[in-house]
Design an enzyme around this catalytic site. Structure first.
Site, PDB file in Angstrom:
ATOM      1  N   TRP A 224       0.868  -1.188   0.000  1.00 42.49           N
ATOM      2  CA  TRP A 224       0.000   0.000   0.000  1.00 42.49           C
ATOM      3  C   TRP A 224       0.902   1.234   0.000  1.00 42.49           C
ATOM      4  O   TRP A 224       1.881   1.278   0.751  1.00 42.49           O
ATOM      5  CB  TRP A 224      -0.921   0.049   1.228  1.00 42.49           C
ATOM      6  CG  TRP A 224      -1.648   1.358   1.251  1.00 42.49           C
ATOM      7  CD1 TRP A 224      -2.700   1.717   0.473  1.00 42.49           C
ATOM      8  CD2 TRP A 224      -1.321   2.522   2.029  1.00 42.49           C
ATOM      9  NE1 TRP A 224      -3.059   3.029   0.720  1.00 42.49           N
ATOM     10  CE2 TRP A 224      -2.226   3.537   1.664  1.00 42.49           C
ATOM     11  CE3 TRP A 224      -0.332   2.810   2.987  1.00 42.49           C
ATOM     12  CZ2 TRP A 224      -2.187   4.829   2.229  1.00 42.49           C
ATOM     13  CZ3 TRP A 224      -0.297   4.074   3.551  1.00 42.49           C
ATOM     14  CH2 TRP A 224      -1.218   5.069   3.176  1.00 42.49           C
TER      15      TRP A 224
ATOM     16  N   GLU B 124      -3.052  -3.050  -2.450  1.00 47.55           N
ATOM     17  CA  GLU B 124      -4.185  -2.427  -1.743  1.00 47.55           C
ATOM     18  C   GLU B 124      -4.529  -1.065  -2.335  1.00 47.55           C
ATOM     19  O   GLU B 124      -3.707  -0.161  -2.371  1.00 47.55           O
ATOM     20  CB  GLU B 124      -3.829  -2.263  -0.255  1.00 47.55           C
ATOM     21  CG  GLU B 124      -4.960  -1.627   0.562  1.00 47.55           C
ATOM     22  CD  GLU B 124      -4.614  -1.490   2.048  1.00 47.55           C
ATOM     23  OE1 GLU B 124      -3.472  -1.825   2.438  1.00 47.55           O
ATOM     24  OE2 GLU B 124      -5.485  -1.039   2.808  1.00 47.55           O
TER      25      GLU B 124
ATOM     26  N   LYS C 262      -7.026   2.496  -2.675  1.00 52.43           N
ATOM     27  CA  LYS C 262      -7.630   3.455  -1.757  1.00 52.43           C
ATOM     28  C   LYS C 262      -8.320   4.534  -2.569  1.00 52.43           C
ATOM     29  O   LYS C 262      -7.925   4.842  -3.688  1.00 52.43           O
ATOM     30  CB  LYS C 262      -6.532   4.051  -0.868  1.00 52.43           C
ATOM     31  CG  LYS C 262      -7.050   4.959   0.228  1.00 52.43           C
ATOM     32  CD  LYS C 262      -5.989   5.130   1.312  1.00 52.43           C
ATOM     33  CE  LYS C 262      -6.492   6.073   2.393  1.00 52.43           C
ATOM     34  NZ  LYS C 262      -5.642   6.040   3.590  1.00 52.43           N
TER      35      LYS C 262
ATOM     36  N   ASP D 139      -9.749  -2.988   1.562  1.00 56.17           N
ATOM     37  CA  ASP D 139      -9.824  -2.381   2.898  1.00 56.17           C
ATOM     38  C   ASP D 139     -11.214  -1.777   3.049  1.00 56.17           C
ATOM     39  O   ASP D 139     -11.660  -0.999   2.190  1.00 56.17           O
ATOM     40  CB  ASP D 139      -8.727  -1.323   3.045  1.00 56.17           C
ATOM     41  CG  ASP D 139      -8.706  -0.688   4.432  1.00 56.17           C
ATOM     42  OD1 ASP D 139      -9.770  -0.226   4.888  1.00 56.17           O
ATOM     43  OD2 ASP D 139      -7.632  -0.638   5.053  1.00 56.17           O
TER      44      ASP D 139
ATOM     45  N   HIS E 173     -11.827   1.955   2.387  1.00 58.71           N
ATOM     46  CA  HIS E 173     -11.235   2.591   1.209  1.00 58.71           C
ATOM     47  C   HIS E 173     -12.185   2.801   0.037  1.00 58.71           C
ATOM     48  O   HIS E 173     -11.758   2.867  -1.110  1.00 58.71           O
ATOM     49  CB  HIS E 173     -10.010   1.790   0.751  1.00 58.71           C
ATOM     50  CG  HIS E 173      -8.856   1.926   1.689  1.00 58.71           C
ATOM     51  ND1 HIS E 173      -7.586   1.499   1.385  1.00 58.71           N
ATOM     52  CD2 HIS E 173      -8.773   2.469   2.927  1.00 58.71           C
ATOM     53  CE1 HIS E 173      -6.770   1.752   2.396  1.00 58.71           C
ATOM     54  NE2 HIS E 173      -7.477   2.338   3.346  1.00 58.71           N
TER      55      HIS E 173
ATOM     56  N   HIS F 134      -8.700  -6.140   4.605  1.00 57.11           N
ATOM     57  CA  HIS F 134      -8.386  -5.294   5.754  1.00 57.11           C
ATOM     58  C   HIS F 134      -9.731  -4.932   6.373  1.00 57.11           C
ATOM     59  O   HIS F 134     -10.379  -3.981   5.953  1.00 57.11           O
ATOM     60  CB  HIS F 134      -7.625  -4.036   5.322  1.00 57.11           C
ATOM     61  CG  HIS F 134      -6.152  -4.255   5.209  1.00 57.11           C
ATOM     62  ND1 HIS F 134      -5.261  -3.243   4.967  1.00 57.11           N
ATOM     63  CD2 HIS F 134      -5.413  -5.383   5.344  1.00 57.11           C
ATOM     64  CE1 HIS F 134      -4.031  -3.748   4.943  1.00 57.11           C
ATOM     65  NE2 HIS F 134      -4.102  -5.039   5.154  1.00 57.11           N
TER      66      HIS F 134
ATOM     67  N   ASP G 269     -12.489   7.205   5.994  1.00 48.32           N
ATOM     68  CA  ASP G 269     -11.561   6.107   6.282  1.00 48.32           C
ATOM     69  C   ASP G 269     -10.936   6.312   7.666  1.00 48.32           C
ATOM     70  O   ASP G 269      -9.744   6.545   7.795  1.00 48.32           O
ATOM     71  CB  ASP G 269     -10.487   6.096   5.186  1.00 48.32           C
ATOM     72  CG  ASP G 269      -9.427   5.031   5.416  1.00 48.32           C
ATOM     73  OD1 ASP G 269      -9.767   3.971   5.951  1.00 48.32           O
ATOM     74  OD2 ASP G 269      -8.267   5.285   5.048  1.00 48.32           O
TER      75      ASP G 269
ATOM     76  N   ASP H 245     -10.694   4.274  10.304  1.00 50.47           N
ATOM     77  CA  ASP H 245     -10.033   3.135  10.959  1.00 50.47           C
ATOM     78  C   ASP H 245     -10.499   2.913  12.388  1.00 50.47           C
ATOM     79  O   ASP H 245      -9.700   2.633  13.276  1.00 50.47           O
ATOM     80  CB  ASP H 245      -8.498   3.281  10.888  1.00 50.47           C
ATOM     81  CG  ASP H 245      -8.000   3.242   9.454  1.00 50.47           C
ATOM     82  OD1 ASP H 245      -8.025   2.153   8.863  1.00 50.47           O
ATOM     83  OD2 ASP H 245      -7.605   4.304   8.923  1.00 50.47           O
TER      84      ASP H 245
ATOM     85  N   ASP I 198      -7.486  -3.947   9.975  1.00 51.69           N
ATOM     86  CA  ASP I 198      -6.744  -2.696   9.821  1.00 51.69           C
ATOM     87  C   ASP I 198      -7.504  -1.559  10.488  1.00 51.69           C
ATOM     88  O   ASP I 198      -8.301  -0.885   9.861  1.00 51.69           O
ATOM     89  CB  ASP I 198      -6.506  -2.389   8.324  1.00 51.69           C
ATOM     90  CG  ASP I 198      -5.583  -1.190   8.148  1.00 51.69           C
ATOM     91  OD1 ASP I 198      -5.048  -0.699   9.155  1.00 51.69           O
ATOM     92  OD2 ASP I 198      -5.405  -0.753   6.992  1.00 51.69           O
TER      93      ASP I 198
HETATM   94  C1  RNT Z   1      -3.875   2.934   4.705  1.00 53.42           C
HETATM   95  C2  RNT Z   1      -4.008   1.480   4.434  1.00 53.42           C
HETATM   96  C3  RNT Z   1      -2.909   0.613   4.975  1.00 53.42           C
HETATM   97  C4  RNT Z   1      -2.452   1.009   6.360  1.00 53.42           C
HETATM   98  C5  RNT Z   1      -1.493   0.036   6.984  1.00 53.42           C
HETATM   99  C6  RNT Z   1      -0.828   0.595   8.200  1.00 53.42           C
HETATM  100  O1  RNT Z   1      -4.969   3.642   4.316  1.00 53.42           O
HETATM  101  O2  RNT Z   1      -5.239   1.027   4.900  1.00 53.42           O
HETATM  102  O3  RNT Z   1      -3.288  -0.706   4.924  1.00 53.42           O
HETATM  103  O4  RNT Z   1      -3.519   1.219   7.227  1.00 53.42           O
HETATM  104  O5  RNT Z   1      -0.601  -0.384   6.039  1.00 53.42           O
HETATM  105 ZN    ZN Z   2      -5.549  -1.125   4.891  1.00 50.84          ZN
END
Ligand code: RNT
Ligand code: ZN
Length: 422
Positions: free
Chosen positions: A188, A229, A231, A262, A265, A289, A297, A299, A329
């Site tokens: 990523w 990955e 986004k 993810d 994302h 993720h 996003d 988290d 994640d």
């Molecule tokens: C960031 C991505 C990625 C990170 C990690 C720490 O937007 O989701 O996966 O969160 O690599």
């Molecule tokens: Zn991620």
């Protein structure tokens, strides 16, 4: 006494499930052989141990909160992970980022990392019979200060990050070989732009070239599998992200890579669950993720909510568990970090259990006979089947505290261990 009561409620719950054509024993069996990859970065707010202090600029990843007790050293982080793992039923994996390298006082840049810098992590995993997953770290570094890495217009900076990617694939393969279970090595990058770019094409051309260079060497899939990955946007990349969904989906299909989805994302109204059976028509496998975005996003810690349940339902209904690597994640610094791991991982497992306990036969029959009334009725009825008793049984068989008891343990750990860290 307590144990007997639990078994009684499990056997009653089992009868309820058997009545709707579901055998909870089969579900528990599948659940116990499905690992979740625990992300090391929940334990220290994505800081890593290469140097003092948390995130440098460049990367757009933001952990908010200042709950006391953050792990300050690799040993503290491993100790916290041990605590979390003791409160999570099942057998899991560790997902490590390259910025968790242990340099032992040496000066070494990321393009020169080898397995040596991660040996303690490998030993720790081996002792626990855990597999490992790995990530090159394309952020929190002086050469990522402007948020550009593999797309950087400066070819020398690009070359540094390509070398880092190559080094990490080798490390991932060595980890996988050492532990006897393939490492998923996930790429990523944060690269994008805050405001509208004029040129959207060139960074993507450079990204494709950089990835080609990183992935040129074939690696034995028994040792490591590559994932990419995508986004939609990030902090500082609000208007443009080079590694978008379309970019990486195309790249993964062309190069037969795992695609990493993810949960934070995509546009908030998009369904991650819906993408699974579409993407798996064309790529060998998925990395997930699992996360929880709140409006963006953000988290947040994963919960047993409809989006997470929807993801797990797709994996079960499509028989995709064998082609999916489930990782987490999230990074919340505003609550006890060990508890965050436990809440999120237990929620992911509980969501998977709920999916495994769906009255699949009834739903399939209703759908194939065009009886959408019964289908909707069973979707709704299934929500209140006695999942909790089956979950408690899973915890009991894994010798893990069930509902509520683990919270006391985490509170004691907070008082006895975390509170002593400044
Ligand atoms: C960031 C991505 C990625 C990170 C990690 C720490 O937007 O989701 O996966 O969160 O690599
Ligand atoms: Zn991620």
């Amino acid at each position: 006494m307590l144990l007997t009561m639990k078994s009684i409620s499990y056997s009653a719950a089992r009868d309820v499930y058997l009545e709707v054509g579901v055998e909870p024993e089969t579900a528990l069996e599948t659940l116990s052989r499905t690992p979740i990859s625990l992300h090391c970065w929940q334990g220290d707010d994505v800081g890593g141990f290469e140097r003092e202090g948390a995130l440098l600029e460049g990367g757009g990843i933001q952990a908010t909160g200042n709950f006391p007790g953050k792990a300050r050293t690799p040993d503290e982080l491993r100790m916290d992970l041990d605590k979390a793992l003791s409160l999570i039923p099942g057998h899991h994996r560790l997902n490590l980022h390259a910025c968790y390298a242990e340099l032992g006082g040496r000066t070494l840049d990321r393009n020169a990392y080898t397995l040596r810098e991660f040996q303690s992590w490998v030993d720790w995993c081996r002792a626990r019979q855990m597999g490992m997953d790995f990530n090159p770290t394309f952020f929190s570094h002086r050469l990522a200060a402007d948020g550009l890495t593999l797309t950087h217009p400066d070819s020398a900076i690009r070359a540094f990050w390509i070398e880092h990617g190559i080094a990490c694939r080798k490390i991932g393969a060595e980890m996988g070989r050492a532990l006897g279970s393939p490492t998923v090595t996930n790429i990523w990058i944060p690269d994008g732009s805050k405001d509208m770019p004029y040129d959207r094409k060139s960074p993507r051309e450079r990204l494709a070239d950089s990835l080609d260079a990183i992935l040129a060497e074939k690696i034995n899939p028994a040792h490591s599998l590559d994932a990419v990955e995508s986004k939609l946007f990030g902090i500082g990349s609000e208007s443009y992200v080079a590694g978008s969904h379309e970019f990486y989906l195309g790249y993964a299909i062309r190069h037969d890579l795992l695609y990493c989805l993810d949960a934070g994302h995509f546009h908030p109204t998009e369904s991650l669950a819906d993408k699974i059976s579409a993407i798996l028509q064309f790529v060998p496998g998925l990395l997930l993720h699992v996360s929880r975005g709140v409006r963006w996003d953000s988290d947040h810690v994963t919960l047993f909510d409809d989006p997470t349940r929807g993801i797990m339902e797709e994996l079960v209904r499509g028989q995709f568990l064998g082609r999916t690597h489930i990782g987490l994640d999230f990074f919340d610094a505003s609550i006890n970090r060990v508890a965050a791991w436990v809440i999120g991982t237990r929620a992911a497992l509980k969501s998977l259990l709920a999916a495994l306990l769906e009255p699949a036969r009834l739903l399939k029959e209703a759908e194939s006979s065009g009886d959408f009334t019964s289908r909707l009725a069973w979707f709704e009825e299934a929500r209140t089947l006695p999942l909790g008793a089956v979950w408690d049984e899973f915890c009991r068989r894994s010798e893990t505290p069930a509902t509520g008891a683990w919270i006391r343990e985490v509170k004691n750990y907070e008082k006895n261990v975390l509170a002593g860290r400044s």
